[in-house]
Enzyme design. Sequence first.
Site, short mmCIF file in Angstrom:
data_model
loop_
_atom_site.label_atom_id
_atom_site.label_comp_id
_atom_site.label_asym_id
_atom_site.label_seq_id
_atom_site.Cartn_x
_atom_site.Cartn_y
_atom_site.Cartn_z
N LYS A 175 0.85 -1.19 0.00
CA LYS A 175 0.00 0.00 0.00
C LYS A 175 0.88 1.24 0.00
O LYS A 175 2.00 1.19 0.50
CB LYS A 175 -0.91 0.01 1.24
CG LYS A 175 -1.73 -1.26 1.44
CD LYS A 175 -2.85 -1.38 0.45
CE LYS A 175 -3.70 -2.62 0.73
NZ LYS A 175 -4.82 -2.78 -0.20
N LYS A 201 2.60 -8.71 -2.26
CA LYS A 201 1.60 -8.84 -3.33
C LYS A 201 1.35 -7.50 -4.01
O LYS A 201 1.23 -6.47 -3.35
CB LYS A 201 0.29 -9.37 -2.73
CG LYS A 201 -0.91 -9.35 -3.66
CD LYS A 201 -2.16 -9.81 -2.93
CE LYS A 201 -3.41 -9.58 -3.76
NZ LYS A 201 -3.70 -8.16 -3.96
N ASP A 203 -1.36 -5.16 -5.61
CA ASP A 203 -2.81 -5.06 -5.47
C ASP A 203 -3.45 -5.39 -6.82
O ASP A 203 -2.82 -5.34 -7.86
CB ASP A 203 -3.22 -3.67 -4.98
CG ASP A 203 -4.37 -3.75 -3.99
OD1 ASP A 203 -5.36 -4.43 -4.32
OD2 ASP A 203 -4.27 -3.17 -2.91
N GLU A 204 -4.74 -5.72 -6.76
CA GLU A 204 -5.40 -6.24 -7.96
C GLU A 204 -5.45 -5.23 -9.10
O GLU A 204 -5.49 -5.61 -10.27
CB GLU A 204 -6.82 -6.71 -7.62
CG GLU A 204 -7.78 -5.63 -7.19
CD GLU A 204 -7.71 -5.32 -5.71
OE1 GLU A 204 -8.55 -4.54 -5.23
OE2 GLU A 204 -6.79 -5.84 -5.02
N HIS A 294 -6.51 -13.40 -7.71
CA HIS A 294 -7.34 -12.43 -6.99
C HIS A 294 -8.75 -12.47 -7.56
O HIS A 294 -8.94 -12.69 -8.75
CB HIS A 294 -6.75 -11.02 -7.12
CG HIS A 294 -7.31 -10.07 -6.10
ND1 HIS A 294 -8.56 -9.49 -6.22
CD2 HIS A 294 -6.81 -9.61 -4.93
CE1 HIS A 294 -8.79 -8.72 -5.17
NE2 HIS A 294 -7.74 -8.77 -4.37
N SER A 379 -7.53 -12.31 3.60
CA SER A 379 -7.01 -10.94 3.56
C SER A 379 -8.17 -9.97 3.66
O SER A 379 -9.30 -10.28 3.28
CB SER A 379 -6.22 -10.69 2.27
OG SER A 379 -7.07 -10.71 1.15
#
Length: 475
Positions: A175, A201, A203-204, A294, A379
Amino acid sequence: MSPQTETKASVGFKAGVKEYKLTYYTPDYEPHDHDILAAFRVTPQPGVPPEEAGAAVAAESSTGTWTTVWTDGLTSLDRYKGRCYHIEPVPGEENQFIAYVAYPLDLFEEGSVTNMFTSIVGNVFGFKALRALRLEDLRIPPAYTKTFQGPPHGIQVERDKLNKYGRPLLGCTIKPKLGLSAKNYGRAVYECLRGGLDFTKDDENVNSQPFMRWRDRFLFCAEALFKSQVETGEIKGHYLNATAGTCEEMIKRAVFARELGVPIVMHDYLTGGFTANTSLAHYCRDNGLLLHIHRAMHAVIDRQKNHGIHFRVLAKALRLSGGDHIHSGTVVGKLEGERDITLGFVDLLRDDFVEKDRSRGIYFTQPWVSLPGVIPVASGGIHVWHMPALTEIFGDDSVLQFGGGTLGHPWGNAPGAVANRVALEACVQARNEGRDLAREGNDIIRKAAKWSPELAAACEVWKEIKFEFQAMDTL
């Protein structure tokens, strides 16, 4: 007009409209082992009998149309039609019914989730005779399952690749999800991985935007994970999102990830589409890449309890299409997930054989034959105080993914990762000693925090954080 044609046109029709129940409602039918079975939650329009509504679903999702056509005589409708073979009311709901439909296997192309969904959840969802329609569950027969590759590798192969056993894996979504440069993004990845996480990861919605092109991100993230591997002695991974505007571009990104030597890539399987997902899964198996999935956009499809598709169906479809991880909800965090229902589809993702269990929303016994399992990823709004519950609920074969619960640590990313790793190790040790995580979880975390200042700081920051809203989807 021949007598045969007159007979066809005079039975079961009024003003040119076919009564579906005369052909497609067959309560005496015994489903075959090789049928695909579907459980639909049907809400008929006022005045439409449930038998007619269930038959309409069977017809419109298989061979039926609104009137007779002369080409019906050129094939065997009895062989190819879907059949509504049972209807039952939904307890506690007015004018809602579960309609069970059996589909002959010959209606579907082998190895194609796209084709299966085009039939079963296609135009029928806009049918005027229904106020609402929801696909609650599917039974995929072994004969059809065996036409799919499924997950690229599966749970055991992933553990062997990572050399990590006996505990859940830990992850973190970087983030802010949008706006970081590639170099700063890679720095955040490095700090999390060196602190003790197994994965970080994308983010999508991180693809290849002007502020961070995909190739730059891949390079800086690869540098971060290789550096953290050297420092920690553990194998690390970052879910490099290969999702793109075309299948060709998606595969190009996956090829570049493989050339860098990273262990895992990622795909948004609903927005990207099942055809693209299956193509990527095949590439990943052939080239030794793990595939993280995702489920962005799932709530558009599955959140309303009387219309859409339940996530357990989307989870089954993903296991067929291919993926080694998939987000599954948390039960305890900020995103939707009722415990019994969530555990039901978690079992459908991981286990070889799942018995029918209506208390968990499982309408059919599901054999998966030799198809590998998928690791569920918890998550969304979780932090160290949730660790005992997550460890108990999801068990070892899971990924516990803390985004804000890592990056929001007051001392930074690496201490946030340390806090999560210490909390996890404490919970696993307590569980292995036979302690009750549900009852003693908070005490276990407090005791671990006494010798981990990073965990103590995290406990203080998130001690009051709760997401207490009524679930939308209940049994």
